[in-house]
Design a protein around this motif. Structure first.
Motif, PDB file in Angstrom:
ATOM      1  N   GLY A  47      -0.309   5.466 -14.795  1.00  0.00           N
ATOM      2  CA  GLY A  47       0.857   5.189 -15.621  1.00  0.00           C
ATOM      3  C   GLY A  47       2.088   4.844 -14.796  1.00  0.00           C
ATOM      4  N   GLU A  48       2.250   5.491 -13.645  1.00  0.00           N
ATOM      5  CA  GLU A  48       3.393   5.183 -12.780  1.00  0.00           C
ATOM      6  C   GLU A  48       3.259   3.776 -12.192  1.00  0.00           C
ATOM      7  OE1 GLU A  48       4.337   8.120  -9.887  1.00  0.00           O
ATOM      8  OE2 GLU A  48       4.345   9.786 -11.326  1.00  0.00           O
ATOM      9  N   LEU A  49       2.054   3.426 -11.754  1.00  0.00           N
ATOM     10  CA  LEU A  49       1.842   2.071 -11.238  1.00  0.00           C
ATOM     11  C   LEU A  49       2.067   1.052 -12.350  1.00  0.00           C
ATOM     12  CD1 LEU A  49       1.032   0.045  -9.078  1.00  0.00           C
ATOM     13  CD2 LEU A  49      -1.381   0.549  -9.597  1.00  0.00           C
ATOM     14  N   ALA A  50       1.619   1.351 -13.558  1.00  0.00           N
ATOM     15  CA  ALA A  50       1.826   0.435 -14.684  1.00  0.00           C
ATOM     16  C   ALA A  50       3.311   0.217 -14.944  1.00  0.00           C
ATOM     17  CB  ALA A  50       1.144   0.980 -15.939  1.00  0.00           C
ATOM     18  N   LEU A  59       9.336   6.144 -16.063  1.00  0.00           N
ATOM     19  CA  LEU A  59      10.415   7.107 -15.862  1.00  0.00           C
ATOM     20  C   LEU A  59      10.104   8.029 -14.690  1.00  0.00           C
ATOM     21  CD1 LEU A  59      13.018   8.513 -16.719  1.00  0.00           C
ATOM     22  CD2 LEU A  59      11.674   9.833 -18.380  1.00  0.00           C
ATOM     23  N   ARG A  60       8.886   8.549 -14.630  1.00  0.00           N
ATOM     24  CA  ARG A  60       8.517   9.473 -13.548  1.00  0.00           C
ATOM     25  C   ARG A  60       8.663   8.806 -12.184  1.00  0.00           C
ATOM     26  NH1 ARG A  60       4.202  10.494 -16.807  1.00  0.00           N
ATOM     27  NH2 ARG A  60       2.756   9.471 -15.366  1.00  0.00           N
ATOM     28  N   PHE A  61       8.253   7.552 -12.094  1.00  0.00           N
ATOM     29  CA  PHE A  61       8.320   6.869 -10.800  1.00  0.00           C
ATOM     30  C   PHE A  61       9.763   6.765 -10.318  1.00  0.00           C
ATOM     31  CE2 PHE A  61       8.264   3.312  -7.855  1.00  0.00           C
ATOM     32  CZ  PHE A  61       7.133   3.591  -7.101  1.00  0.00           C
ATOM     33  N   PHE A  62      10.681   6.395 -11.213  1.00  0.00           N
ATOM     34  CA  PHE A  62      12.091   6.299 -10.826  1.00  0.00           C
ATOM     35  C   PHE A  62      12.643   7.672 -10.447  1.00  0.00           C
ATOM     36  CE2 PHE A  62      12.251   2.108 -12.933  1.00  0.00           C
ATOM     37  CZ  PHE A  62      13.006   1.423 -12.007  1.00  0.00           C
ATOM     38  N   GLN A  63      12.284   8.691 -11.219  1.00  0.00           N
ATOM     39  CA  GLN A  63      12.802  10.025 -10.934  1.00  0.00           C
ATOM     40  C   GLN A  63      12.308  10.535  -9.580  1.00  0.00           C
ATOM     41  OE1 GLN A  63      11.383  11.974 -14.510  1.00  0.00           O
ATOM     42  NE2 GLN A  63      13.408  11.881 -15.467  1.00  0.00           N
ATOM     43  N   GLU A  64      11.042  10.272  -9.261  1.00  0.00           N
ATOM     44  CA  GLU A  64      10.508  10.724  -7.978  1.00  0.00           C
ATOM     45  C   GLU A  64      11.148   9.976  -6.813  1.00  0.00           C
ATOM     46  OE1 GLU A  64       6.373  10.138  -8.523  1.00  0.00           O
ATOM     47  OE2 GLU A  64       6.198  11.729 -10.026  1.00  0.00           O
ATOM     48  N   LEU A  65      11.409   8.669  -6.998  1.00  0.00           N
ATOM     49  CA  LEU A  65      12.092   7.923  -5.950  1.00  0.00           C
ATOM     50  C   LEU A  65      13.492   8.480  -5.719  1.00  0.00           C
ATOM     51  CD1 LEU A  65      11.289   4.123  -6.404  1.00  0.00           C
ATOM     52  CD2 LEU A  65      10.366   5.707  -4.734  1.00  0.00           C
ATOM     53  N   ASP A  66      14.174   8.817  -6.790  1.00  0.00           N
ATOM     54  CA  ASP A  66      15.529   9.316  -6.663  1.00  0.00           C
ATOM     55  C   ASP A  66      15.556  10.678  -5.978  1.00  0.00           C
ATOM     56  OD1 ASP A  66      18.369   8.922  -7.262  1.00  0.00           O
ATOM     57  OD2 ASP A  66      18.137  10.663  -8.572  1.00  0.00           O
ATOM     58  N   ASP A  67      14.484  11.462  -6.155  1.00  0.00           N
ATOM     59  CA  ASP A  67      14.414  12.781  -5.534  1.00  0.00           C
ATOM     60  C   ASP A  67      14.113  12.705  -4.042  1.00  0.00           C
ATOM     61  OD1 ASP A  67      14.967  13.962  -7.918  1.00  0.00           O
ATOM     62  OD2 ASP A  67      12.871  14.353  -8.439  1.00  0.00           O
ATOM     63  N   THR A 127       0.829  -1.204   0.000  1.00  0.00           N
ATOM     64  CA  THR A 127       0.000   0.000   0.000  1.00  0.00           C
ATOM     65  C   THR A 127       0.869   1.262   0.000  1.00  0.00           C
ATOM     66  OG1 THR A 127      -0.175  -0.241   2.415  1.00  0.00           O
ATOM     67  CG2 THR A 127      -2.018  -1.048   1.090  1.00  0.00           C
ATOM     68  N   GLY A 128       2.086   1.175   0.553  1.00  0.00           N
ATOM     69  CA  GLY A 128       2.989   2.319   0.514  1.00  0.00           C
ATOM     70  C   GLY A 128       3.349   2.705  -0.904  1.00  0.00           C
ATOM     71  N   LEU A 129       3.493   1.730  -1.793  1.00  0.00           N
ATOM     72  CA  LEU A 129       3.791   2.041  -3.189  1.00  0.00           C
ATOM     73  C   LEU A 129       2.558   2.627  -3.880  1.00  0.00           C
ATOM     74  CD1 LEU A 129       6.019   0.102  -5.599  1.00  0.00           C
ATOM     75  CD2 LEU A 129       3.780   0.832  -6.398  1.00  0.00           C
ATOM     76  N   LEU A 130       1.379   2.123  -3.536  1.00  0.00           N
ATOM     77  CA  LEU A 130       0.156   2.675  -4.132  1.00  0.00           C
ATOM     78  C   LEU A 130      -0.015   4.141  -3.738  1.00  0.00           C
ATOM     79  CD1 LEU A 130      -2.310  -0.326  -3.653  1.00  0.00           C
ATOM     80  CD2 LEU A 130      -1.121   0.369  -5.736  1.00  0.00           C
ATOM     81  N   ARG A 131       0.383   4.501  -2.506  1.00  0.00           N
ATOM     82  CA  ARG A 131       0.341   5.912  -2.105  1.00  0.00           C
ATOM     83  C   ARG A 131       1.347   6.735  -2.900  1.00  0.00           C
ATOM     84  NH1 ARG A 131       0.701   3.951   2.999  1.00  0.00           N
ATOM     85  NH2 ARG A 131      -1.292   3.681   4.055  1.00  0.00           N
ATOM     86  N   GLN A 132       2.517   6.147  -3.145  1.00  0.00           N
ATOM     87  CA  GLN A 132       3.584   6.866  -3.827  1.00  0.00           C
ATOM     88  C   GLN A 132       3.244   7.113  -5.300  1.00  0.00           C
ATOM     89  OE1 GLN A 132       6.427   8.206  -2.860  1.00  0.00           O
ATOM     90  NE2 GLN A 132       7.173   8.688  -4.923  1.00  0.00           N
TER      91      GLN A 132
END
Length: 365
Positions: A220-223, A302-310, A210-215
């Motif tokens: 598209g990011e979940l996909a 791409l967005r998901f990885f970039q947000e994690l890195d930030d 559920t933590g990833l679903l919040r993130q």
């Protein structure tokens, strides 16, 4: 129905097991001591044994704890094979037949290895990890599925797993778009856990926290995450890494169908497997292509990885720890997107998205 003798392990039989009598009655498996029955629809069959034949009837009790009944002798196994109700026969006949074929196959392998010196020389030349990966590829999908199911039973016993509800529906709706035509029948589950994590288990089991679903900021990011995890299944990365970490003995055991002994060990690895850089890059590349085949714009990955890195990595330990080199991989994904344009791809939508976000439980303090 004819009775048989068996060893009961689990909550009532204990870790070492308790000898009991059992028999089938209609659609029920009746166990004489402690005196209860199990509906055959709840039973999952597994097979194994290196020195002799072994058959296991596995189920979860009312508290979600795993229990198992193992017929004691070849004669007891024969009774089970003969007396089991029709609803259980397909599992029994398919797995028992595969076990016999797999044992003959492994016997052929072992006969071809003429000495320890030859084995050692071959491994040094071929590299152990590559050898395990190649041999793991010979494991039947049906055995891989059984391995995943038993490992899932262990994960489920830890609590927090859901196969229903709007969060699971959201994950399943998106996941199905990415797995059309697969040889696996995927199962999509959600785990109540605040860490930003998702993981794949052998046989097509995907678990999303559920933590990833919040993130995830949008479908598209979940996909993008699901496309990556699906490729860990499709390319058998999860199977290969699990078997590799357990060693050659586990590989031989799983190949001949003896999966019960390693299921508990695999459960502890679920969600923490550290894939090689090559495996991660392959999952990214093929996951991106899977998004494009489904005509989904891949920029969500791409967005998901970039947000994690930030973000502060201490706040998202799950996916970061098992999926390293986030910044470098984000750059590679960006290059892949630029190199493989997809004019027909469109942003992904989900009918459940807003309801899923609203239904997510609050973060534990």
């Amino acid at each position: 129905m004819m009775p048989f003798q068996a060893l009961l392990t689990g909550p009532e039989g204990g870790a070492a097991g308790t000898p009991v009598g059992a028999h089938f009655f209609g659609r029920q498996l009746a166990i004489d001591a402690p005196g209860h029955s199990v509906d055959v629809a709840q039973l999952v069959v597994s097979v194994g044994g290196v020195d002799g034949p072994e058959l296991f009837l596995n189920w979860l009790d009312a508290q979600g704890r795993q229990a198992s009944l193992k017929p004691l002798t070849a004669g007891d196994i024969a009774i089970v094979l003969k007396e089991a109700p029709p609803a259980l026969q397909p599992q029994l006949q398919r797995l028992w037949g595969e076990r016999q074929r797999n044992r003959r196959q492994v016997s052929g392998w072992l006969a071809g290895l003429t000495g320890a010196a030859v084995i050692a020389a071959a491994l040094l030349w071929w590299q152990g990890g590559h050898a395990i990966g190649a041999l793991a590829g010979w494991i039947p999908v049906s055995t891989e599925k059984q391995l995943g199911e038993l490992a899932l039973a262990q994960v489920r016993a830890q609590g927090g797993i859901s196969e229903h509800g709007v969060a699971q529906q959201t994950v399943q709706e998106i996941g199905r778009k990415l797995t059309a035509g697969s040889r696996y029948q995927y199962r999509w589950l959600v785990k109540q856990d605040d860490t930003v994590n998702a993981f794949a288990m052998p046989g097509g089991i995907i678990v999303v926290h559920t933590g990833l679903l919040r993130q995830a900021g949008d479908p598209g990011e979940l996909a993008g995450v699901l496309a990556h995890e699906v490729q860990h299944v499709e390319q058998r990365h999860s199977l290969r890494q699990m078997i590799s970490s357990l060693g050659w003995g586990a590989l031989v055991g799983v190949t001949i169908g003896d999966i019960s002994a390693v299921a508990a060990m695999l459960a502890h690895q679920a969600g923490t497997l550290y894939f090689s850089r090559d495996m991660e890059e392959e999952a990214d590349r093929l996951g991106l292509l899977a998004l494009q085949r489904a005509q989904i714009r891949p920029d969500g990955m791409l967005r998901f990885f970039q947000e994690l890195d930030d973000k502060d990595k201490a706040s998202v330990p799950g996916w970061i720890s098992s999926h390293p080199q986030t910044a470098a991989r984000a750059q590679q994904i960006e290059s892949l997107i630029a190199a493989t344009p997809c004019p027909v791809c469109t942003p992904l939508t989900s009918q459940y998205w807003q309801a899923m976000k609203a239904a997510l439980p609050p973060t534990a303090k």
